[in-house]
Design an enzyme around this catalytic site. Structure first.
Site, PDB file in Angstrom:
ATOM      1  N   MET A  61      24.534  63.964  -7.891  1.00 52.38           N
ATOM      2  CA  MET A  61      25.231  63.840  -6.926  1.00 52.38           C
ATOM      3  C   MET A  61      25.558  62.071  -6.654  1.00 52.38           C
ATOM      4  SD  MET A  61      26.007  65.425  -3.519  1.00 52.38           S
ATOM      5  CE  MET A  61      27.129  64.638  -1.740  1.00 52.38           C
ATOM      6  N   LEU A  77      33.878  62.436  -2.188  1.00 50.42           N
ATOM      7  CA  LEU A  77      33.553  63.462  -2.651  1.00 50.42           C
ATOM      8  C   LEU A  77      34.366  64.314  -1.945  1.00 50.42           C
ATOM      9  CD1 LEU A  77      30.375  64.454  -0.785  1.00 50.42           C
ATOM     10  CD2 LEU A  77      32.306  65.256  -0.101  1.00 50.42           C
ATOM     11  N   LEU A  83      35.129  70.673  -5.636  1.00 48.94           N
ATOM     12  CA  LEU A  83      34.185  70.933  -4.962  1.00 48.94           C
ATOM     13  C   LEU A  83      34.858  71.336  -3.209  1.00 48.94           C
ATOM     14  CD1 LEU A  83      30.709  70.343  -4.016  1.00 48.94           C
ATOM     15  CD2 LEU A  83      31.454  68.510  -3.150  1.00 48.94           C
ATOM     16  N   ARG A 149      28.543  60.874  -9.234  1.00 46.01           N
ATOM     17  CA  ARG A 149      29.720  62.096  -8.984  1.00 46.01           C
ATOM     18  C   ARG A 149      30.210  61.337  -8.245  1.00 46.01           C
ATOM     19  NH1 ARG A 149      33.781  63.098  -9.081  1.00 46.01           N
ATOM     20  NH2 ARG A 149      34.874  65.371  -9.456  1.00 46.01           N
ATOM     21  N   TYR A 150      29.950  60.435  -6.733  1.00 43.53           N
ATOM     22  CA  TYR A 150      30.030  59.837  -5.955  1.00 43.53           C
ATOM     23  C   TYR A 150      29.869  58.398  -5.914  1.00 43.53           C
ATOM     24  CZ  TYR A 150      31.502  65.003  -5.801  1.00 43.53           C
ATOM     25  OH  TYR A 150      31.644  66.420  -5.739  1.00 43.53           O
ATOM     26  N   HIS A 254      19.423  72.958  -1.231  1.00 45.40           N
ATOM     27  CA  HIS A 254      20.668  73.337  -0.101  1.00 45.40           C
ATOM     28  C   HIS A 254      21.513  74.817  -0.448  1.00 45.40           C
ATOM     29  CE1 HIS A 254      25.020  72.077   0.740  1.00 45.40           C
ATOM     30  NE2 HIS A 254      24.507  70.362   0.730  1.00 45.40           N
ATOM     31  N   ASP A 332      13.998  61.780  -3.504  1.00 42.26           N
ATOM     32  CA  ASP A 332      14.435  61.531  -2.324  1.00 42.26           C
ATOM     33  C   ASP A 332      16.497  61.606  -2.621  1.00 42.26           C
ATOM     34  OD1 ASP A 332      12.551  62.870  -1.279  1.00 42.26           O
ATOM     35  OD2 ASP A 332      11.533  60.894  -1.159  1.00 42.26           O
ATOM     36  N   GLU A 335      19.270  64.699   1.928  1.00 41.13           N
ATOM     37  CA  GLU A 335      18.724  65.867   2.538  1.00 41.13           C
ATOM     38  C   GLU A 335      17.413  65.833   2.241  1.00 41.13           C
ATOM     39  OE1 GLU A 335      20.867  69.511   0.344  1.00 41.13           O
ATOM     40  OE2 GLU A 335      22.525  68.025   0.156  1.00 41.13           O
ATOM     41  N   GLU A 339      17.294  65.228   6.581  1.00 42.57           N
ATOM     42  CA  GLU A 339      17.497  66.496   6.974  1.00 42.57           C
ATOM     43  C   GLU A 339      16.177  67.349   7.610  1.00 42.57           C
ATOM     44  OE1 GLU A 339      19.944  69.714   5.789  1.00 42.57           O
ATOM     45  OE2 GLU A 339      21.617  67.934   4.510  1.00 42.57           O
TER      46      GLU A 339
END
Length: 445
Positions: A61, A77, A83, A149-150, A254, A332, A335, A339
């Site tokens: 990602m 995104l 998605l 991806r983003y 996730h 890492d 998230e 999070e």
């Protein structure tokens, strides 16, 4: 709350010629520490002059490396229809991204001003390529490339770099061990679309004619399981011997909306559970545990129980200690660093829980070796053709076969989700399987 979680609410023949094996095995990795989008070089100049590298494209990602990149990251995104599917998406996506950017900037600022995922991906790729040159000299030299991806480097930038290096054969290697259409599927769809765009623009473009294969999942690979076990055991060992087996373990991954899991039939929850079961088997089922899910947003039904709710529930039951394991992440990023390390720790403290997190895989030696082993076993499973290849050659890999090394793709990837309505998924699966799909609707064609 994670960026990916929020976004989900807003609606995965023979080896090459033996003639160059001896030279390839002697090549040395040259790892660049540059922060530019160019990946670290993992092959020597002399080897590169004789033969282009076998590319290994590490797909993930990604995340913004600086605070200035957050807005573009979010915009890409929210534009991803693999998605999120929104009405008037081309209009709404930039508006949503703009509104969310200040808050997400604050989160990245709290973890050091950007995501470390690019740094970790490059260092992991460099270590993998160096070991792979020794494990599988018949396809050496190898070079790792990064396609996020983003965030940069994007898929197109990775293909540009492959073109500059003269890559003719490459492996698309997902860095999500457990497959989901929303992660690995989205990355493969984007790679497929980019290849098709370049073929349409210039049918002779070298990067549009690379021979591809895919490592699409690896949830139970022994090296991955052992690496997770090592990290978890290290966390458990911080407790007194007479207490450590009483500490509950949360394997946090996730979450996904239930409409993706139940409606589409996404295999992600089952593959996460497979990883967890393999780790617990390694531990001898020594501790009580649960699989929990982080990053739920909004009122719709998601996979549960939620990681934060589990902390609160166990606090009410009188538990005082708890270990959390990020079981679906190999580096890492926000998230884990925000999070889990910030938000979840604060919640745990408020409810009287002493929370410890098993360290992310990052530079864990067993994990780095696993990346090389997975790729070597995959290369052994291929029926490769190409310039200089020899059908009488045999691989000199020291890695034995693995259940997920099943040719151009795994057999699991060849089966579309029963609720899939995205035609691109079927097209890209046939493309990466090199028209050798042997299951489902495509086996009848």
């Amino acid at each position: 709350m994670s960026v990916l979680g929020r976004s989900s609410l807003a609606a995965t023949r023979a080896p090459m010629a033996a003639a160059w094996r001896r030279t390839a095995s002697k090549s040395k990795a040259a790892t660049s520490s540059s922060s530019s989008v160019t990946s670290s070089s993992c092959f020597s100049t002399s080897s590169a002059a004789r033969k282009p590298p076998t590319g290994v494209l590490l797909m993930n990602m990604g995340g913004p490396s600086t605070l200035d990149e957050v807005g573009d990251f979010l915009s890409r995104l929210f534009h991803d229809r693999d998605l999120i599917q929104l009405p008037f998406q081309s209009t709404l996506a930039p508006l949503i991204a703009k509104r969310r950017t200040p808050k997400i900037v604050e989160q990245y600022d709290k973890i050091g001003g950007g995501s470390p995922i690019l740094r970790w991906t490059r260092s992991q790729g460099a270590a993998m390529a160096k070991m792979l040159d020794e494990l599988h000299p018949s396809t050496a030299p190898h070079k790792a490339y990064t396609a996020f991806r983003y965030a940069r480097p994007l898929t197109g930038e990775a293909l540009d770099e492959m073109r500059a290096d003269g890559v003719e054969r490459a492996v698309a290697f997902t860095q999500y061990p457990q497959y989901s259409c929303s992660t690995t599927g989205s990355s493969l769809n984007e790679l497929f679309r980019e290849i098709q765009r370049r073929k349409a623009a210039d049918s002779g473009a070298p990067e549009a004619n690379i021979q591809w294969s895919v490592i699409d999942r690896w949830p139970t690979h022994p090296g991955l399981v052992q690496a997770f076990t090592n990290r978890l055991q290290a966390a458990l060992n911080t407790y007194p011997a007479e207490e450590r087996h009483k500490v509950p373990i949360m394997f946090s991954a996730h979450s996904l909306p239930m409409q993706i899991v139940s409606g589409r039939g996404d295999p992600y929850p089952a593959e996460v559970a497979a990883t967890v079961a393999a780790v617990m088997t390694k531990l001898g089922w020594s501790n009580p545990y649960r699989v929990t899910w982080q990053s739920q947003v909004g009122p719709s039904a998601w996979l549960g129980p939620q990681t934060s709710d589990t902390v609160k529930g166990w606090a009410k039951q009188g538990y005082k200690d708890l270990v959390v394991v990020p079981i679906a992440f190999t580096q890492d990023h926000i998230e884990t660093l925000y999070e889990l390390d910030i938000e979840l720790h604060e919640e745990a403290e408020e409810h009287g829980i002493r929370l410890k997190r098993a360290e992310s895989l990052n530079d864990e030696p067993t994990f780095l070796r696993a990346l090389a082993d997975i790729t070597a076993a995959h290369l052994d499973s291929l029926a490769l053709t190409g310039p200089g290849s020899s059908s009488s050659s045999s691989s000199s890999s020291t890695v034995g076969p693995h259940v997920w090394a099943q040719g151009n793709t795994s057999r699991q990837m060849q089966l579309r989700c029963p609720g899939c309505v995205n035609p691109v998924c079927g097209e890209q699966k046939r493309f990466f399987a090199d028209n050798t799909m042997g299951v489902g609707e495509d086996a009848l064609r």
